[in-house]
Design a protein around this motif. Structure first.
Motif, PDB file in Angstrom:
ATOM      1  N   ARG A   1      39.204  14.615  -3.270  1.00 54.45           N
ATOM      2  CA  ARG A   1      40.021  13.452  -2.971  1.00 54.45           C
ATOM      3  C   ARG A   1      39.711  12.278  -3.901  1.00 54.45           C
ATOM      4  NH1 ARG A   1      40.294   9.415   1.248  1.00 54.45           N
ATOM      5  NH2 ARG A   1      38.193   9.883   1.894  1.00 54.45           N
ATOM      6  N   LEU A   2      38.433  12.103  -4.216  1.00 56.59           N
ATOM      7  CA  LEU A   2      38.052  10.903  -4.953  1.00 56.59           C
ATOM      8  C   LEU A   2      37.991  11.112  -6.461  1.00 56.59           C
ATOM      9  CD1 LEU A   2      35.151   9.942  -2.547  1.00 56.59           C
ATOM     10  CD2 LEU A   2      37.382   8.844  -2.677  1.00 56.59           C
ATOM     11  N   ILE A   3      37.653  12.308  -6.880  1.00 53.36           N
ATOM     12  CA  ILE A   3      37.422  12.529  -8.313  1.00 53.36           C
ATOM     13  C   ILE A   3      38.488  13.445  -8.916  1.00 53.36           C
ATOM     14  CG2 ILE A   3      35.766  13.338 -10.034  1.00 53.36           C
ATOM     15  CD1 ILE A   3      34.792  10.995  -8.316  1.00 53.36           C
TER      16      ILE A   3
ATOM     17  N   PHE B   1      33.397   9.095 -14.468  1.00 54.03           N
ATOM     18  CA  PHE B   1      34.740   9.330 -13.949  1.00 54.03           C
ATOM     19  C   PHE B   1      35.704   8.372 -14.646  1.00 54.03           C
ATOM     20  CE2 PHE B   1      31.912  10.190 -10.157  1.00 54.03           C
ATOM     21  CZ  PHE B   1      31.845  11.545 -10.421  1.00 54.03           C
ATOM     22  N   PRO B   2      36.565   8.888 -15.521  1.00 50.31           N
ATOM     23  CA  PRO B   2      37.354   8.002 -16.384  1.00 50.31           C
ATOM     24  C   PRO B   2      38.396   7.175 -15.637  1.00 50.31           C
ATOM     25  CG  PRO B   2      38.046  10.274 -16.665  1.00 50.31           C
ATOM     26  CD  PRO B   2      36.833  10.310 -15.784  1.00 50.31           C
ATOM     27  N   HIS B   3      38.740   7.595 -14.409  1.00 48.75           N
ATOM     28  CA  HIS B   3      39.785   6.855 -13.692  1.00 48.75           C
ATOM     29  C   HIS B   3      39.205   5.725 -12.858  1.00 48.75           C
ATOM     30  CE1 HIS B   3      38.147   9.644 -10.853  1.00 48.75           C
ATOM     31  NE2 HIS B   3      38.867   9.161  -9.865  1.00 48.75           N
TER      32      HIS B   3
ATOM     33  N   LYS C   1      47.335  12.592 -11.914  1.00 44.64           N
ATOM     34  CA  LYS C   1      47.769  11.714 -12.988  1.00 44.64           C
ATOM     35  C   LYS C   1      48.255  12.526 -14.186  1.00 44.64           C
ATOM     36  CE  LYS C   1      44.950   9.173 -15.596  1.00 44.64           C
ATOM     37  NZ  LYS C   1      43.827   8.230 -15.745  1.00 44.64           N
TER      38      LYS C   1
ATOM     39  N   LEU D   1      30.624   4.713  -5.872  1.00 38.52           N
ATOM     40  CA  LEU D   1      31.335   5.791  -5.173  1.00 38.52           C
ATOM     41  C   LEU D   1      30.415   6.641  -4.282  1.00 38.52           C
ATOM     42  CD1 LEU D   1      34.349   7.294  -5.570  1.00 38.52           C
ATOM     43  CD2 LEU D   1      32.804   9.042  -6.375  1.00 38.52           C
TER      44      LEU D   1
ATOM     45  N   GLN E   1      33.404  16.986 -14.772  1.00 35.97           N
ATOM     46  CA  GLN E   1      33.819  16.123 -13.672  1.00 35.97           C
ATOM     47  C   GLN E   1      33.412  16.730 -12.332  1.00 35.97           C
ATOM     48  OE1 GLN E   1      35.574  12.985 -13.820  1.00 35.97           O
ATOM     49  NE2 GLN E   1      34.671  13.176 -15.842  1.00 35.97           N
TER      50      GLN E   1
ATOM     51  N   TRP F   1      30.255   6.875  -0.174  1.00 35.06           N
ATOM     52  CA  TRP F   1      30.782   8.062   0.517  1.00 35.06           C
ATOM     53  C   TRP F   1      29.706   9.018   0.995  1.00 35.06           C
ATOM     54  CZ3 TRP F   1      35.700   8.497   2.094  1.00 35.06           C
ATOM     55  CH2 TRP F   1      36.597   7.579   1.549  1.00 35.06           C
TER      56      TRP F   1
ATOM     57  N   THR G   1      43.876   4.885 -17.997  1.00 32.49           N
ATOM     58  CA  THR G   1      42.616   4.135 -18.084  1.00 32.49           C
ATOM     59  C   THR G   1      41.669   4.774 -19.076  1.00 32.49           C
ATOM     60  OG1 THR G   1      41.727   5.447 -16.293  1.00 32.49           O
ATOM     61  CG2 THR G   1      42.659   3.317 -15.706  1.00 32.49           C
ATOM     62  N   ASP G   2      42.086   5.897 -19.685  1.00 34.52           N
ATOM     63  CA  ASP G   2      41.083   6.556 -20.531  1.00 34.52           C
ATOM     64  C   ASP G   2      40.993   5.939 -21.926  1.00 34.52           C
ATOM     65  OD1 ASP G   2      43.551   7.453 -21.030  1.00 34.52           O
ATOM     66  OD2 ASP G   2      43.112   9.587 -20.826  1.00 34.52           O
TER      67      ASP G   2
ATOM     68  N   GLN H   1      35.485  15.465  -0.415  1.00 26.70           N
ATOM     69  CA  GLN H   1      35.307  14.152  -1.046  1.00 26.70           C
ATOM     70  C   GLN H   1      35.530  14.254  -2.545  1.00 26.70           C
ATOM     71  OE1 GLN H   1      31.321  13.345   0.202  1.00 26.70           O
ATOM     72  NE2 GLN H   1      31.953  12.044   1.904  1.00 26.70           N
TER      73      GLN H   1
ATOM     74  N   GLY I   1      36.134   4.663 -20.768  1.00 25.23           N
ATOM     75  CA  GLY I   1      36.711   4.864 -22.090  1.00 25.23           C
ATOM     76  C   GLY I   1      36.602   3.657 -23.012  1.00 25.23           C
TER      77      GLY I   1
ATOM     78  N   ASN J   1      29.780  12.504 -18.425  1.00 27.63           N
ATOM     79  CA  ASN J   1      30.567  12.869 -17.235  1.00 27.63           C
ATOM     80  C   ASN J   1      30.831  11.702 -16.311  1.00 27.63           C
ATOM     81  OD1 ASN J   1      30.383  15.345 -18.344  1.00 27.63           O
ATOM     82  ND2 ASN J   1      29.120  16.259 -16.757  1.00 27.63           N
TER      83      ASN J   1
ATOM     84  N   TYR K   1      36.606   0.203 -17.958  1.00 25.16           N
ATOM     85  CA  TYR K   1      36.652   1.637 -17.708  1.00 25.16           C
ATOM     86  C   TYR K   1      35.729   2.347 -18.706  1.00 25.16           C
ATOM     87  CZ  TYR K   1      40.469   1.035 -14.460  1.00 25.16           C
ATOM     88  OH  TYR K   1      41.209   0.686 -13.370  1.00 25.16           O
TER      89      TYR K   1
ATOM     90  N   PRO L   1      42.784  12.581  -8.025  1.00 25.98           N
ATOM     91  CA  PRO L   1      43.370  11.427  -8.721  1.00 25.98           C
ATOM     92  C   PRO L   1      43.608  11.704 -10.198  1.00 25.98           C
ATOM     93  CG  PRO L   1      41.560  10.714  -7.327  1.00 25.98           C
ATOM     94  CD  PRO L   1      41.558  12.215  -7.281  1.00 25.98           C
ATOM     95  N   GLN L   2      42.678  12.436 -10.815  1.00 31.80           N
ATOM     96  CA  GLN L   2      42.860  12.713 -12.244  1.00 31.80           C
ATOM     97  C   GLN L   2      43.868  13.826 -12.478  1.00 31.80           C
ATOM     98  OE1 GLN L   2      39.239  12.575 -14.725  1.00 31.80           O
ATOM     99  NE2 GLN L   2      38.132  12.444 -12.800  1.00 31.80           N
TER     100      GLN L   2
END
Ligand SMILES: Nc1ncnc2c1ncn2[C@@H]1O[C@H](COP(=O)(O)OP(=O)(O)OP(=O)(O)O)[C@@H](O)[C@H]1O
Ligand SMILES: [Mg+2]
Lengths: 435, 259
Positions: free
Chosen positions: A346-348, B106-108, A355, B117, A330, B121, A432-433, A343, B152, B104, B150, A351-352
């Protein structure tokens, strides 16, 4: 030798419904409660224990008295109605003193102010808890702390406005410095500017402004706060402040910069290694030491800062666990796409990681909220010990024991249980996974 | 795969240099992973890098976008030298796309959000425009209808195609692939390779670590064989497969093709 017949399927089978399961309460009980000798014995023991408890508690609850002016009157009523040996709960105390449990010694004619602040708080929290609400509501959320401060403590409206201007100064300094100096340095600069503003400009400016346009409501002193008002003020403020701080500490602990890293580690380990009460005691001394002489640092603010620091250290560790659970890929994907450190965080990453950490973070929050009762040790009127002591000091309620604790405990339970249910809901929503 | 061979004669390789690696060395602690690597990649080249496990293939291409830091020598990507200067690194990374073995994604985030994204950005492109670009590339990898799912919820092959689309959305000039099909079932390998072939046809500069020799023969203009952190042999695919020079290469090819 085994024989087999060659086989080729001519037509494919259509999918069918699964066979109907045995359902219904009896099947459920057989499967879950009486599936074997061990399970059956445990079930029976459990039923016995629950029954024994109920046998003792239910009569006490059934013999509740709601209308009486003193404990002795309660006892007389119970003896009269249910016989001399009967025990019963005397809720008349709660009926008479509930407002102290809620507001402490806040002036009675001003109860509307904390009540309004509480209702507005629900509005302010709503968009944070429920992402589906309009994002514009966050503007109110951002302003809410200032409104709340003014409503609760009173005084001039200019004071919170000037504090707000200090935040504006911070944002401005950050905005201008960030592109050139990077996030951490410009955040430090902004903080410095704001601190100077609050320490030296705050009081003269708000007094002067109030002299020009007076906008004051009656002052309420911190030592008049108490009960759940106090717990909620400390709890909510510390919760909202400790999460961002915990995130920064967790990032600091994982940082490549040696200084940042060791400071974070030292802070976290120190705070976690020392009991909260010790911190509460020493802080009053230490803070007086550092602040300019004569400035009387508000006791509630002092407690809020300490409880925040305390919770932040725990939350940092919880989040570090979440960070460790993220696969390296990730970070690499974020890097490979050209996102910069903040960034990517904050974005990647966050959030995970957040969670994953929800259960731990909410546990910390629940612990924090219950720890607000420890302020009793620095002389504040927490709902559990402080207010109860006040109630017991009244000659009418001398000797009352279970009722105040059950009452305060129930309210704590409801709030904490609410947090726990919310976190479970959030976890489900963010899933969401699909694994 | 051969039937899909693209018409190499039509492919133009310009004189312009995309990546220049000179005398590059890298160590992991005491371990010398990459030893005196020299390599020049021209615009429009399609290079396949192969070699036994642990030979440093991944490390080499990860140095090109600075996911790994080299300790000596020089790497110049599209005119920008990779040093400790963060600005240069970010610049190179936004020009170089990378596809990983394990996708890789982003799962969310939804597929569409995965693709928009970085453009939003890093490139500061308006959201609407970024979404249009994303849909364009998602259609290109043939999964526009999955945009709001998503990661997944997708199969491995679909996820890898999304990962390719995600990189393309940044409009990179160079694409790096690190064993993009190694985590996939045979049925899905083909769909990903097809996507890569069509990318090659459009003239993308590609560096690809892979063991798909069919792909190498069909698409690559050059095959590089690495062992023990060094480039052991490089040649056109035809020469490389039919007439390998070094003993090490012969052994490797016999293991991978023979049996
Ligand atoms: N972070 C690291 N720290 C230490 N050693 C590493 C690290 N990453 C890789 N290595 C070692 O460097 C060598 C080269 O690794 P690399 O991943 O580049 O090999 P590879 O050619 O891609 O192999 P594979 O085909 O298995 O992917 C290996 O011996 C590996 O053990
Ligand atoms: Mg590899």
């Amino acid at each position: 030798m085994t024989e087999f017949t060659p086989f080729v399927r001519k037509d494919m089978l259509e999918p069918r419904d699964p066979p109907g399961n045995q359902q219904g309460p009896i099947a459920w009980a057989r499967e879950n409660l009486f599936s074997g000798p061990m399970n059956t014995v445990l079930t029976l023991l459990g039923i016995l224990a629950v029954g024994w408890l109920a046998l003792h508690i239910i009569p006490w609850l059934m013999h509740s008295v709601w209308n009486a002016n003193s404990l002795s009157e309660c006892r007389a009523i119970i003896a009269q109605t249910w016989g001399p040996d009967a025990t019963g709960a005397c809720w008349a105390m709660v009926r008479e003193r509930w407002h102290q449990y809620v507001f402490g010694f806040y002036p009675m004619d001003l109860y509307w102010r904390p009540t309004l602040a509480f209702l507005l708080m629900l509005v302010a929290i709503a968009p944070v808890l429920y992402q589906s609400l309009p994002r514009k509501m966050m503007w109110f959320t951002a302003l809410y702390p200032f409104i709340c401060y003014w409503l609760l403590w009173g005084g001039t409206l200019w004071a919170p406005i000037v504090v707000l201007a200090g935040f504006g100064l911070f944002a401005l300094a950050f905005r201008f410095a960030a592109p050139k100096l990077g996030v951490p340095v410009s955040a430090g600069l902004g903080l410095l500017a704001a601190a100077v503003w609050w320490l030296f400009v705050q009081t003269p400016l708000s007094t002067a402004l109030n002299g020009i346009i007076p906008l004051s409501i009656r002052d309420v002193d911190s030592d008049q706060f108490g009960g759940f008002l106090l717990s909620i003020v400390i709890g909510i403020t510390a919760i909202s402040a400790s999460l961002p701080m915990g995130i920064l500490l967790a990032l600091g602990r994982k940082s490549d910069m040696l200084l940042v890293k060791s400071l974070s580690v030292m802070f976290i380990e120190f705070i976690r290694g020392v009991p909260l009460i010790t911190l509460l005691f020493t802080a009053s001394l230490l803070l007086q030491y550092f602040l300019p002489p004569g400035s009387n640092f508000d006791i509630i603010l002092r407690v809020i800062i300490l409880v925040t620091l305390f919770a932040a250290a725990y939350i940092a560790e919880v989040i570090r666990g979440g960070l460790a659970a993220l696969p390296r890929g990730q970070y690499e994907a974020a890097d490979a796409l050209g996102l910069d450190y903040w960034q990517a965080q904050r974005l990647i990453i966050m959030p995970q990681a957040l969670k994953i950490s929800i259960p731990g973070i909410v546990s910390s929050f629940i612990g924090l909220f219950k720890d607000t009762t420890l302020v009793a040790f620095v002389g504040l009127m927490d709902p559990l010990k402080g207010i109860t002591a006040v109630v017991r000091a009244d000659i009418n309620w001398k000797g009352i024991y279970w009722e105040p604790y059950i009452f305060a405990g129930t309210i704590f339970f409801l709030i904490c249980f609410g947090m726990s249910r919310y976190s479970m809901w959030l976890e489900r929503k963010l899933k969401t996974d699909h694994r | 795969m051969a039937e899909q061979a693209i018409d190499l004669s039509k492919m133009t390789i310009s004189d312009e240099v995309a990546v220049q690696i000179s005398n590059m060395n890298k160590w992991y602690g005491q371990f010398h992973v990459l030893r005196d690597v020299n390599m020049t990649v021209h615009k429009g080249e399609r290079i396949v890098i192969c070699g036994p496990s642990g030979s440093g293939k991944s490390t080499l291409i990860r140095c090109i976008n600075r996911l790994e830091e080299h300790q000596s020598g020089q790497i110049v990507v599209d005119g920008t030298e990779l040093t400790n200067d963060l600005k240069n690194i970010d610049k190179v990374r936004s020009e170089v796309g990378m596809v990983f073995q394990h996708f890789n994604l982003f799962p969310h985030l939804t597929i569409l959000e995965n693709c928009t994204l970085a453009p939003i950005w890093v490139r500061k492109i308006p959201k609407r425009e970024a979404e249009e670009t994303a849909m364009h590339f998602l259609s290109k990898v043939k999964i526009p209808d999955q945009a709001h799912k998503y990661p997944g919820q997708l199969s491995g092959g679909q996820q890898q195609r999304v990962a390719i689309a995600r990189s393309l959305c940044m409009r990179p000039r160079i694409m790096l692939f690190d064993e993009p099909t190694s985590a996939l079932d045979p049925e899905m390998i083909k769909e990903v390779l097809d996507t890569m072939i069509s990318l090659a046809e459009e003239g993308m500069t590609m560096l690809c670590v892979t063991h798909e020799m069919g792909f190498a023969q069909a698409v690559a203009n050059r095959v590089i064989f690495m062992d023990k952190g060094q480039i052991v042999e490089q040649n056109s695919p035809r020469e490389f497969f039919n007439n390998p020079q070094s003993e090490r290469t012969k052994l490797f090819l016999s293991q991978i093709l023979g049996h």
